[in-house]
Design an enzyme around this catalytic site. Structure first.
Site, PDB file in Angstrom:
ATOM      1  N   HIS A 132       0.756  -1.221   0.259  1.00  0.00           N
ATOM      2  CA  HIS A 132      -0.386  -0.103   0.196  1.00  0.00           C
ATOM      3  C   HIS A 132       0.569   1.562  -0.379  1.00  0.00           C
ATOM      4  CE1 HIS A 132      -3.488  -2.669   2.274  1.00  0.00           C
ATOM      5  NE2 HIS A 132      -3.602  -2.244   1.255  1.00  0.00           N
TER       6      HIS A 132
ATOM      7  N   SER B 246      -2.898  -7.893   3.339  1.00  0.00           N
ATOM      8  CA  SER B 246      -3.156  -7.185   4.950  1.00  0.00           C
ATOM      9  C   SER B 246      -3.422  -8.363   5.665  1.00  0.00           C
ATOM     10  CB  SER B 246      -4.268  -5.764   5.197  1.00  0.00           C
ATOM     11  OG  SER B 246      -3.863  -5.050   4.653  1.00  0.00           O
TER      12      SER B 246
ATOM     13  N   LYS C 211     -15.501  -6.681   4.545  1.00  0.00           N
ATOM     14  CA  LYS C 211     -14.862  -7.785   4.040  1.00  0.00           C
ATOM     15  C   LYS C 211     -14.294  -8.505   5.558  1.00  0.00           C
ATOM     16  CE  LYS C 211     -11.095  -6.045   1.948  1.00  0.00           C
ATOM     17  NZ  LYS C 211      -9.838  -5.747   1.238  1.00  0.00           N
TER      18      LYS C 211
HETATM   19  O1  PNS Z   1      -9.205  -2.096   0.872  1.00  0.00           O
HETATM   20  P1  PNS Z   1     -10.119  -2.716   0.123  1.00  0.00           P
HETATM   21  O2  PNS Z   1     -10.939  -3.506   0.187  1.00  0.00           O
HETATM   22  O3  PNS Z   1      -9.565  -2.843  -1.799  1.00  0.00           O
HETATM   23  O4  PNS Z   1     -11.154  -1.198  -0.634  1.00  0.00           O
HETATM   24  C1  PNS Z   1     -12.286  -1.064  -1.039  1.00  0.00           C
HETATM   25  C2  PNS Z   1     -13.153  -0.101  -0.775  1.00  0.00           C
HETATM   26  C3  PNS Z   1     -13.381   1.087   0.322  1.00  0.00           C
HETATM   27  C4  PNS Z   1     -11.830   0.903  -1.879  1.00  0.00           C
HETATM   28  C5  PNS Z   1     -14.794   0.003  -1.197  1.00  0.00           C
HETATM   29  O5  PNS Z   1     -14.767  -0.873  -0.135  1.00  0.00           O
HETATM   30  C6  PNS Z   1     -15.269   0.911  -1.445  1.00  0.00           C
HETATM   31  O6  PNS Z   1     -15.248   2.165  -2.478  1.00  0.00           O
HETATM   32  N1  PNS Z   1     -15.695   1.105  -0.250  1.00  0.00           N
HETATM   33  C7  PNS Z   1     -17.052   2.440  -0.043  1.00  0.00           C
HETATM   34  C8  PNS Z   1     -18.218   2.256  -1.170  1.00  0.00           C
HETATM   35  C9  PNS Z   1     -18.582   2.362  -2.388  1.00  0.00           C
HETATM   36  O7  PNS Z   1     -17.897   3.092  -2.704  1.00  0.00           O
HETATM   37  N2  PNS Z   1     -19.268   1.271  -2.828  1.00  0.00           N
HETATM   38  C10 PNS Z   1     -19.681   1.302  -4.349  1.00  0.00           C
HETATM   39  C11 PNS Z   1     -18.435   1.211  -5.509  1.00  0.00           C
HETATM   40  S1  PNS Z   1     -18.450  -0.312  -5.250  1.00  0.00           S
END
Ligand code: PNS
Length: 163
Positions: free
Chosen positions: A17, A130, A41
């Site tokens: 990251h 992670s 998750k």
């Molecule tokens: O660490 P990750 O799991 O790759 O992060 C995922 C993240 C936080 C980027 C994603 O879950 C997210 O954008 N969450 C906010 C909610 C949202 O906008 N969802 C619609 C897009 S799929």
């Protein structure tokens, strides 16, 4: 002023990251690292939002154009709130592709003004995640180099608390 966001759950931030954040910070004027507060998750995050944010702040303190903010909204709304033009995500092995492709398409559908850009992980971090870090630490393995020092120091304490 070209501002981008690097979003994620960061439970916890890894060296992979950090590499993406550093490279994004070299490409744009400002980077806001967006920490998803209520991550869905794997039964919820190990580290609290406050801890995840503090780790990223400590690991990025050498980068003057990087700030860290929690969000609990749609990512495109967060991008709008902070005035970001672009979402930057790291891409590792092919296994990331389908999920990232879906998120990029949905985000485009929600707000086509916000672009999604991908930065390829360097080979050293291609298979780093992670969850893998937590699994290694849970079984007593060393995660030195895989995560910033602030995280490798905190992980054993956190895991013993969680047991
Ligand atoms: O660490 P990750 O799991 O790759 O992060 C995922 C993240 C936080 C980027 C994603 O879950 C997210 O954008 N969450 C906010 C909610 C949202 O906008 N969802 C619609 C897009 S799929």
């Amino acid at each position: 002023m070209k501002r981008g966001i690097v979003p994620g759950t960061f439970d916890p931030i890894t060296s992979g990251h950090l590499d993406i954040i550093e490279r994004a910070a070299g490409l744009l004027d400002e980077i806001v690292v967006g920490v998803a507060l209520s991550a869905e998750k794997g039964g919820g995050p190990l580290f609290s939002a406050r801890e995840r944010i503090a780790f990223i702040e400590a690991a990025t303190k050498h980068l003057s154009n990087v700030s860290v903010k929690g969000f609990d909204t749609l990512l495109v709304n967060f991008a709008d709130e902070v005035g970001a033009l672009v979402i930057i995500k790291g891409l590792r092995a092919m296994t990331d592709f389908e999920r990232e492709f879906q998120m990029a398409a949905l985000n485009w559908r929600l707000d086509s003004k916000v672009e999604t850009m991908f930065i390829m992980a360097i080979p050293e971090y291609m298979f780093l995640s992670s969850s893998a870090v937590k699994e290694i630490a849970r079984h007593g393995g060393s995660v030195k180099g895989l995560v910033p020092d602030v995280v490798s120091e905190a992980l054993p304490h956190k895991l013993s608390e969680a047991r």
